[in-house]
Design an enzyme around this catalytic site. Structure first.
Site, PDB file in Angstrom:
ATOM      1  N   ASP A 186      98.787  10.854 -52.715  1.00  0.00           N
ATOM      2  CA  ASP A 186     100.193  11.002 -52.868  1.00  0.00           C
ATOM      3  C   ASP A 186     100.383  10.920 -54.188  1.00  0.00           C
ATOM      4  OD1 ASP A 186      99.825   8.248 -53.794  1.00  0.00           O
ATOM      5  OD2 ASP A 186     100.980   7.404 -52.325  1.00  0.00           O
ATOM      6  N   LEU A 187     101.947  10.950 -54.679  1.00  0.00           N
ATOM      7  CA  LEU A 187     102.118  11.310 -56.136  1.00  0.00           C
ATOM      8  C   LEU A 187     102.711  10.014 -56.595  1.00  0.00           C
ATOM      9  CD1 LEU A 187     104.200  14.698 -55.545  1.00  0.00           C
ATOM     10  CD2 LEU A 187     101.786  14.122 -55.804  1.00  0.00           C
ATOM     11  N   ASP A 199     105.593  12.691 -50.066  1.00  0.00           N
ATOM     12  CA  ASP A 199     104.814  13.273 -51.163  1.00  0.00           C
ATOM     13  C   ASP A 199     103.349  12.967 -50.909  1.00  0.00           C
ATOM     14  OD1 ASP A 199     104.968  10.281 -51.126  1.00  0.00           O
ATOM     15  OD2 ASP A 199     104.996  10.194 -53.404  1.00  0.00           O
TER      16      ASP A 199
END
Length: 839
Positions: free
Chosen positions: A721-722, A765
């Site tokens: 994920d970001l 995300d």
């Protein structure tokens, strides 16, 4: 170019050479030769210029113009040469001589050539300024090449017939698509090569002639000399900056590319633009060339402003709710960018038959809206500046505003901003508005379509179909059984039709008419046409159920239907193509909508599609009961609109076998194909990023785990994920966040192996990549590429917390997913921007 383009004029290259000698006197040739000389001889130059009193006076006028900023007036060429330099005087004289001699010989009005001269002047000035940064000692040659590169086209203008209409094209020098091929076919060489041939008689340096011959070859820019590169870049820059129909994105992209090629920073690029702009406007004024309208002077705007306007235009284009959304977005931009508090904006409705007026007034709590059939009928209140958006006669709208006392940014930028708005509106009314209108028309058609599995459970459905079931379906219509709902609400026995299709494997569709005695607003019941078609979704069998209300028959026709004496009027009301053909396939009768087919042979204007390999002729009818046949229709008379039909053949049992005929019913498959494509896309791909969606991820993961267990080949899973993505959304808004997700998805696609790795958007995300035939070093290398990609493309705005694992023996897909999810969480917990293995 228009009808009088060089590709079509019946003028030979020999005539051009003769025209060159007649149009440009020896004095101009001498000026050119002095400019290319290693050390120009001022005495010769002064003698040439002074031999033409008009030229001499014009040169001195330019020397004393504000551009050169002389503290005292220069009255002779000797002084001008001392202050400015011999070559600068020479360039001035050459530009004036070229423009004056060419203009006198061209039969068109001076005004009709303004756009051509603007293109030529910008090319020469920009070529010199670019060359100053690449090859300073040859900058004067770049100026000359930029000035003379289109000489052959100007000569064609000199030779064209008196009847040529300048209105045929806004700019004669503008390069059109396929023009080079047309020129080679007509002349044996392009206009650039022809110019080189003509100028080879003037003893010009080979490098200069090469630059002229290749000034349009942007694709192979890097293979040429710096002099040619300067001229090629200047030519492309001029075409973009002075185009009649601007491509704002292309301008920005080109200037960024040019900045990289010339190794300039932002400030240096702005200096280059300012230098070109100042020289360009001064030379236009001296030569008496009219400048473009203020809204088209993109060269006067900084790259930062252009990018700002471009993103504003993108925001307008991406507005939801059509015209209303665009109007509100434009009004918001006026407030935020210029502080405008008194403004009114009129925009044409999507249908094009009215205008919507948006009003910004400080005393009003919210944005007020009005609608009227014409601009003049709108309740205009604001007095001040007025800008028409779009072409005269059929404008897209109009903007009126009062200049605020302390505008946030310069009001001189407003015309350029309005040009960006106009371009965006043009695209909307050309494409999006038309599509929206078609979509509304499609929704208004009395046809419902549903996609079901083999048991009749709805997988997808349109709104018209939902209206038939009396509101008994689940929200969205997905998940209920068509047969049960239609039987309970309308009394239609659909299950026997499904059963017939299940049992008869060779049958592709089944259709039936039903009279439903359910109370309606105007009448006693409904006449419904139901058809079920065999279908496939992702190689899985399914059914398309089409339900149409044909109750809009007259009372006499309805009574005829009840009595089974309804054929003629019912056929006339149906939307299907209905024909009767004889044993040879000739159409002997048709429904009114298809009368143009009578007398033609069915087997000639249709051809089967799909897997059919049999005889498509009279033998097809003679072999017995014909199956339903999907075909393509080729009429070529502009009457037939449907390109694909499904034909159902039914023999009409006459006693005479020789004269037997067949009823042919053709159902339009266009709507079905469109829904099929939409369903396939929605079932597999994420709408924002274009990667596989969550559902497809689980399918792919399970499949590849099972494949790895069978083959023994390694398989891995990357899950990430970001970092700091929520901060991006909170700071810059969700639209910026969406663009960031798209950018990450694009980078992921470029980082994986085509056909072997499967990138997916897991949700929000979070992303996952199913990696096949892989070992630990390869997985580590992929993770490293992902980190590098994000650092490069996102400039440390966000980073990745990656969890990665290899498939263990006897491990399930769910167990593997849990492990990499845990590893990703560990990477996040340890500060992010790293990869953690779940071993």
């Amino acid at each position: 170019m228009g009808e009088d383009s060089p590709a079509t004029l019946a003028i030979t290259p020999e005539a051009l050479a003769k025209c060159l000698a007649l149009t440009f006197p020896p004095a101009m040739v001498q000026l050119v030769q002095e400019l290319v000389a290693p050390i120009p001889a001022f005495d010769n130059i002064a003698k040439i210029i002074q031999s033409d009193p008009v030229l001499s006076a014009t040169v001195l006028t330019l020397v004393n113009s504000p551009f050169y900023g002389m503290t005292s007036k220069v009255t002779n060429l000797e002084r001008a040469a001392v202050v400015l330099g011999t070559r600068e005087i020479l360039k001035i004289a050459l530009s004036i001589s070229f423009q004056q001699n060419a203009s006198r010989s061209i039969k068109r009005s001076k005004k009709s050539l303004f756009s051509d001269w603007r293109l030529s002047v910008w090319s020469s000035i920009a070529a010199e300024q670019i060359a100053t940064r690449l090859i300073p000692k040859e900058a004067h040659l770049a100026y000359l090449a930029g000035l003379l590169k289109d000489l052959s086209l100007f000569l064609y203008l000199c030779l064209e017939q008196d009847g040529a209409k300048p209105e045929d094209h806004a700019c004669f020098l503008w390069l059109e698509e396929q023009q080079m091929d047309a020129e080679r076919a007509r002349w044996g060489e392009t206009h650039a090569e022809l110019t080189r041939t003509l100028l080879s008689e003037w003893s010009l340096p080979p490098l200069l002639l090469e630059a002229i011959a290749h000034h349009h070859d942007m694709e192979q820019l890097e293979v040429y000399s710096p002099l040619s590169q300067s001229v090629i870049l200047a030519t492309r820059w001029a075409e973009l900056q002075h185009a009649t129909t601007p491509d704002h994105g292309a301008i920005i992209q080109f200037e960024l590319q040019m900045r990289a090629l010339l190794k300039l920073d932002d400030a240096q690029l702005e200096v280059l633009r300012d230098e070109c702009t100042q020289r360009f406007e001064s030379l236009l004024q001296l030569l008496g060339i009219q400048n473009a309208s203020p809204d088209s002077r993109f060269y006067s705007q900084s790259l930062q402003s252009m990018q700002s306007f471009y993103f504003h235009a993108m925001e307008i284009s991406n507005s939801i709710n059509g015209v209303e959304g665009m109007g509100r977005t434009i009004c918001r931009q006026l407030r935020w960018n210029w502080g405008v508090e008194h403004a009114q904006l009129a925009l044409r409705t999507a249908g094009g038959n009215a205008f919507v007026l948006f009003t910004i007034l400080p005393e009003e709590a919210s944005l007020a809206m009005n609608e009227a059939p014409a601009l003049s009928k709108l309740p205009w209140k604001v007095k001040g500046e007025k800008m028409q958006l779009g072409p005269k006669g059929q404008p897209y709208g109009e903007l009126r505003y009062t200049v605020p006392p302390n505008p946030v940014r310069s009001m001189q930028e407003m015309p350029v901003y309005s040009n960006f708005i106009t371009t965006t509106l043009a695209a909307y009314y050309k494409d999006h508005a038309v599509m929206a209108t078609k979509a509304r028309v499609l929704q208004a058609l009395p046809i419902g379509v549903a996609l079901t599995d083999l048991e009749g459970t709805v997988l997808d459905v349109n709104q018209r179909f939902l209206s038939f079931d009396g509101g008994n379906s689940t929200p969205g219509g997905v998940g209920y059984n068509v047969a049960e709902v239609l039987k309970n609400t309308l009394g239609i026995p659909v299950e026997p039709m499904f059963e017939a299709l299940r049992e008869e494997k060779d049958r592709h569709s089944i259709s039936q008419l039903f009279y439903v005695s359910v109370a309606r607003q105007h009448g006693e019941g409904q006449c419904l046409y139901l058809s079920i078609h065999r279908h496939e979704v992702d190689s899985s069998p399914a059914y398309l159920v089409v339900l149409e209300d044909i109750s809009d028959l007259s009372a006499i026709e309805m009574q005829a239907f009840k009595q089974r004496d309804f054929l003629e009027k019912l056929v006339a009301a149906m939307q299907e193509t209905i024909l009767i053909v004889n044993i040879a396939g000739e159409v002997v009768w048709s429904a009114p909508a298809s009368l143009h087919l009578v007398g033609r042979n069915l087997f000639e204007f249709t051809k089967p599609t799909g897997t059919f390999t049999g005889d498509w002729n009279r033998a097809f009818l003679a072999t017995g009961p014909a199956p339903a046949m999907p075909v393509e229709v080729d009429i070529n008379d502009g009457v037939q609109d449907v390109s694909q039909l499904e034909l159902v053949f039914s023999p009409l049992h006459e006693a005479d076998e020789v004269t037997r005929s067949y009823l042919v019913v053709g159902r339009d498959l266009t709507l079905i194909r469109r829904l099929e494509h939409k369903i396939r896309q929605q079932a597999m791909f994420d709408g924002l990023t274009g990667l596989f969606n969550y559902s497809q991820f689980n399918t792919v993961l399970t499949r590849e785990v099972e494949r790895s267990a069978r083959t023994g080949r390694g398989m891995g899973l990357i899950f990430f994920d970001l970092d700091r993505f929520k901060q991006v959304n909170d700071t810059y808004g969700h639209q910026t966040g969406d663009r960031l997700l798209k950018l990450i998805a694009k980078g992921v696609m470029q980082s994986v192996r085509k056909g072997m790795d499967f990138p997916c958007r897991y949700g929000g995300d979070e992303f996952a990549i199913v990696v096949t035939e892989v070992d630990r070093p390869t997985l580590e290398m992929m993770c490293t590429r992902l980190h590098e990609m994000v650092r490069k493309q996102c400039q440390d705005t966000v980073s990745l917390s990656i969890g990665v694992a290899l498939l263990r023996p006897d491990e399930t897909a769910e167990q593997m997913l849990q492990r990499v999810d845990k590893a990703s969480y560990t990477a996040k917990h340890q500060g992010g921007a790293q990869t953690c293995w779940e071993d």
